[in-house]
Design a protein around this motif. Structure first.
Motif, short mmCIF file in Angstrom:
data_model
loop_
_atom_site.label_atom_id
_atom_site.label_comp_id
_atom_site.label_asym_id
_atom_site.label_seq_id
_atom_site.Cartn_x
_atom_site.Cartn_y
_atom_site.Cartn_z
N LEU A 178 0.82 -1.20 0.00
CA LEU A 178 0.00 0.00 0.00
C LEU A 178 0.86 1.27 0.00
O LEU A 178 0.52 2.26 -0.64
N ALA A 179 2.00 1.21 0.71
CA ALA A 179 2.90 2.37 0.75
C ALA A 179 3.41 2.68 -0.65
O ALA A 179 3.45 3.83 -1.08
N GLY A 214 -15.01 -6.26 16.18
CA GLY A 214 -13.77 -5.59 15.80
C GLY A 214 -12.56 -6.47 16.02
O GLY A 214 -11.66 -6.55 15.18
N ARG A 215 -12.54 -7.17 17.14
CA ARG A 215 -11.41 -8.06 17.41
C ARG A 215 -11.37 -9.19 16.40
O ARG A 215 -10.30 -9.59 15.91
N ALA A 216 -12.56 -9.68 16.03
CA ALA A 216 -12.61 -10.74 15.03
C ALA A 216 -12.09 -10.22 13.69
O ALA A 216 -11.32 -10.90 13.01
N ILE A 217 -12.52 -8.99 13.34
CA ILE A 217 -12.09 -8.42 12.06
C ILE A 217 -10.58 -8.26 12.03
O ILE A 217 -9.92 -8.58 11.03
N ARG A 218 -10.00 -7.80 13.15
CA ARG A 218 -8.55 -7.63 13.17
C ARG A 218 -7.83 -8.99 13.12
O ARG A 218 -6.76 -9.11 12.54
N ALA A 219 -8.45 -9.98 13.74
CA ALA A 219 -7.87 -11.32 13.67
C ALA A 219 -7.83 -11.81 12.23
O ALA A 219 -6.84 -12.39 11.78
N VAL A 220 -8.91 -11.52 11.49
CA VAL A 220 -8.98 -11.92 10.09
C VAL A 220 -7.88 -11.20 9.29
O VAL A 220 -7.21 -11.80 8.46
N GLY A 263 -7.62 -0.11 7.05
CA GLY A 263 -6.72 -0.24 8.19
C GLY A 263 -7.10 -1.38 9.12
O GLY A 263 -6.25 -2.16 9.53
N ILE A 264 -8.38 -1.48 9.44
CA ILE A 264 -8.80 -2.48 10.43
C ILE A 264 -9.03 -3.83 9.77
O ILE A 264 -8.63 -4.87 10.25
N CYS A 265 -9.71 -3.78 8.61
CA CYS A 265 -10.11 -5.02 7.96
C CYS A 265 -8.99 -5.53 7.04
O CYS A 265 -8.95 -6.71 6.70
N GLY A 266 -8.10 -4.62 6.62
CA GLY A 266 -7.00 -5.01 5.75
C GLY A 266 -7.40 -5.27 4.31
O GLY A 266 -6.70 -5.96 3.58
N GLU A 267 -8.53 -4.70 3.88
CA GLU A 267 -8.96 -4.86 2.48
C GLU A 267 -8.77 -3.55 1.75
O GLU A 267 -9.31 -2.53 2.16
N LEU A 268 -8.00 -3.57 0.67
CA LEU A 268 -7.78 -2.36 -0.11
C LEU A 268 -9.00 -2.09 -0.97
O LEU A 268 -9.37 -2.91 -1.80
N SER A 269 -9.65 -0.94 -0.75
CA SER A 269 -10.82 -0.60 -1.56
C SER A 269 -10.51 0.64 -2.38
O SER A 269 -10.06 1.65 -1.85
N LEU A 270 -10.73 0.56 -3.68
CA LEU A 270 -10.45 1.70 -4.56
C LEU A 270 -11.75 2.28 -5.12
O LEU A 270 -11.74 2.98 -6.10
N GLY A 271 -12.88 1.96 -4.47
CA GLY A 271 -14.16 2.44 -5.02
C GLY A 271 -15.00 3.18 -4.01
O GLY A 271 -16.22 3.21 -4.12
N HIS A 272 -14.34 3.78 -3.01
CA HIS A 272 -15.12 4.42 -1.96
C HIS A 272 -15.96 5.57 -2.50
O HIS A 272 -17.06 5.83 -1.99
N ALA A 273 -15.46 6.27 -3.51
CA ALA A 273 -16.22 7.39 -4.08
C ALA A 273 -17.53 6.91 -4.70
O ALA A 273 -18.48 7.69 -4.79
#
Lengths: 293, 356
Positions: free
Chosen positions: A92-93, B214-220, B62-72
């Protein structure tokens, strides 16, 4: 007959996507990064070619050579300054840095050449060929694009399978650490990959602007995204995949514009991508790598 | 009370709320004292919108670790559904604030529903492929919204995705007209609502992060296979994060749409998605306060450099690259730590000298 004409147009634009996608896929396969600045290298290449023919009045082939040379150097410089220091950091960086480079190139082009569109004169002087009593027209641009695409494809396949550098590239993309242990200079291999990718982008830029003659600082971004889609479509990291993906994408785009809807061609192209990825998550020719526990 | 403050995450969360509230109070005070220029006043609502977008994307990236390029894309859905709802409710709900709130909730719900529908097939993919599909989705949304026609006439509300199918009776009024976008929007957005939206976003995201989910999501995020093997339903948790993120982006989008007199679909393109992602990455992935600060600074920065005219975006690009190099490059980090050692070494020597 009409359908053949659309097919020819589709293959032509698809060939441009394929050449751009080859650059994307090589960089992704070897450096494992999404190089979003790739589309802007296309734009730089087209501008260089434009300047050489319009301002210096030199022949078209000189302009192509100049564009390739400038873009190759540009690719190596960008890689060395912006990407090399970030080797080994989260992808990502590097992605954000690539976006920074993309902004930089677009705005630098705007400063140098202003944002008003330039009228690119085609590098092809050949007259269009009429077939089947004028029902099908094949322009010189189409022939040149398809020929360039085949040449690049064959050249790259030979390069990666026969030469030492090419073999080193494949080794690095397979397993970077193991390649380093075998005595391959990983940094140099990655630089070479960027050089080749950028040279291809320059060729694609000239071909793209010969077909669609408006040239402005944002010219590269949409074909860049399309080509990126094409690379994923065919399986990112795979050279024949990028080729297949690019040409299929061009054909789908032309046909959906012709038969389905002009306004929704973007939506159709990207929907097809999503469907393909759902059926074959690694793309058409991509390798499905099983995760090890 | 003391016990609560001893907990580190609670402290960080409270600090985030405190920063936002103080910033709001200061801006509000400056505004009423007439210290803000007209351009700065115009920034207030978009800043709130981008903070909410950055925080909601941070949940995903950040939390889920999924890169999303379609937020707009979600932002666009929220903006257009919000604008349409606000226009339709014009005669029904008299109170502007209430109407804005309803429009934002509807925008959020629409975006959330679309997020769910897309999430079902898409969340089967991982990593870069997920990023590409979200990119594709953003482009599809932009394309569809860009060809959307909506309007009202004596027979009621009409909506279509082509000019030929869109027929309004005489005296009918267009709310959204295809590539021209939504025009004649009544500007309902207020800074107070923006502030409330930021607080709401922070409340949802921070509570979600520190909950069981949230803890589960971070574990994933940290190890999917390990998380799966201890019985966490990976897809369900990723879906929750995706829908919540889409919902919040939709609300922010509705506020954004109702802040201008006209909005076009091209505003919600790939570049906007990327900008939000830049806010998240520069603020620190998974760091909510960081997203708030970086969204504010990075939104104001190019605007504040307007005096430099053509050079401002190029400077922005250079700043972006340099910040990435300075925060991530192992060599630069090493160099900085050597400098830090030397500086502290000088001080230590001085101390030793005085002792003798």
């Amino acid at each position: 007959m009409q359908i053949l004409q659309y097919l020819i147009n589709g293959i032509s634009i698809g060939s441009v996507y394929a050449i751009i996608a080859l650059g994307y896929t090589m960089v992704y396969g070897i450096a494992k990064m999404l190089n979003f600045a790739h589309g802007d290298i296309i734009m730089v290449g087209a501008y260089i070619s434009f300047c050489v023919t319009s301002y210096l009045g030199l022949p078209a082939w000189v302009s192509v050579v100049a564009a390739v040379a400038v873009c190759t150097v540009l690719g190596i410089v960008i890689e060395g300054l912006a990407y090399k220091p970030l080797r080994g950091t989260p992808s990502l960086a590097v992605l954000i840095t690539a976006i920074g480079v993309s902004y930089f190139l677009q705005n630098a082009a705007q400063l140098i050449w202003s944002s008003s569109p330039k009228n690119f004169t085609s590098v092809v002087t050949m007259k269009p060929i009429s077939l089947a009593g004028g029902k099908i027209v094949v322009t010189g641009e189409v022939l040149l694009t398809v020929a360039a695409c085949i040449l690049v494809m064959v050249g790259l396949t030979l390069f990666t399978s026969k030469t030492r550098t090419g073999k080193a590239m494949r080794a690095v993309s397979e397993d970077r650490d193991a390649a380093q242990l075998m005595g391959i200079n990983v940094n140099q291999t990655i630089s070479t990959t960027f050089a080749i990718g950028s040279a291809l982008a320059a060729v694609a830029g000239v071909l793209l602007c010969s077909t669609v003659p408006t040239l402005q600082p944002t010219t590269g971004s949409m074909p860049g995204i399309r080509a990126f889609t094409a690379a994923v479509f065919g399986g990112i990291g795979s050279i024949p995949g990028a080729m297949l993906g690019g040409i299929l994408l061009g054909i789908i785009e032309t046909f959906s514009k012709a038969y389905l809807s002009t306004q929704f061609s973007d939506a159709i192209v990207f929907s097809v991508l999503i469907v393909i990825l759902l059926v074959k998550p690694a793309g058409l020719l991509g390798k499905q790598i099983q995760e090890k526990v | 009370m003391k016990k609560i403050l001893n907990n580190k995450t609670t402290r960080t969360n409270l600090l985030t709320y405190l920063v936002v509230i103080v910033a709001f109070a200061v801006m509000q005070a400056m505004n009423s004292a007439g210290m803000l220029g007209s351009s700065m006043k115009g920034f207030l609502v978009p800043i709130c919108v981008y903070i909410s977008l950055a925080v909601s994307l941070n949940l995903l990236v950040g939390i889920c670790g999924e890169l999303s390029l379609g937020h707009a894309g979600f932002m666009g859905i929220g903006a257009f559904s919000g604008v349409i709802i606000a226009a339709l409710l014009k005669d029904v709900v008299a109170n502007d604030f209430l109407r804005l709130l309803l429009a934002m909730v509807c925008g959020g719900v629409f975006a959330g529903v679309v997020g769910f529908l897309i999430g079902v097939p898409v969340l089967r993919l991982r990593g870069d492929y997920l990023a590409i599909v979200t990119l594709a989705f953003g482009e599809i949304m932009k394309n569809i919204i860009g060809n959307l026609y909506a309007g009202t006439d004596s027979e009621g509300f009409h909506m279509a995705i082509s000019t030929s199918k869109m027929k309004l009776a005489a005296g009918g009024k267009y709310i959204v007209s295809g590539p021209l976008g939504a025009t004649g929007i009544q500007k309902l957005a207020t800074f107070t609502m923006g502030f409330l939206l930021v607080l709401f976003t922070l409340f949802i995201v921070q509570n979600l992060i520190n909950s069981k989910e949230g803890r589960a999501i971070r574990a994933v995020r940290d190890n999917r296979i390990a998380a799966e093997s201890v019985g966490i339903n990976v897809t369900a948790f990723r879906m929750k994060a995706f829908v919540v993120s889409a919902f919040l982006a939709g609300m922010a989008g509705a506020l954004f749409g109702l802040n201008y007199s006209s909005v076009t679909a091209s505003k919600f393109n790939f570049n906007t998605s990327i900008n939000i992602l830049v806010f998240v990455v520069l603020g620190g992935m998974g760091n909510i306060l960081g997203s708030v600060i970086s969204a504010t600074v990075l939104y104001v920065l190019p605007e504040a450099m307007r005096g430099l005219q053509d050079y401002r975006m190029i400077l922005y690009a250079i700043v972006l690259i340099l910040v990435m190099l300075f925060t991530w490059s192992p060599k630069v980090k090493e160099f900085m730590s050597v400098i830090a050692d030397k500086v502290s070494g000088v001080f230590k020597k001085k101390e030793a000298g005085t002792n003798e």
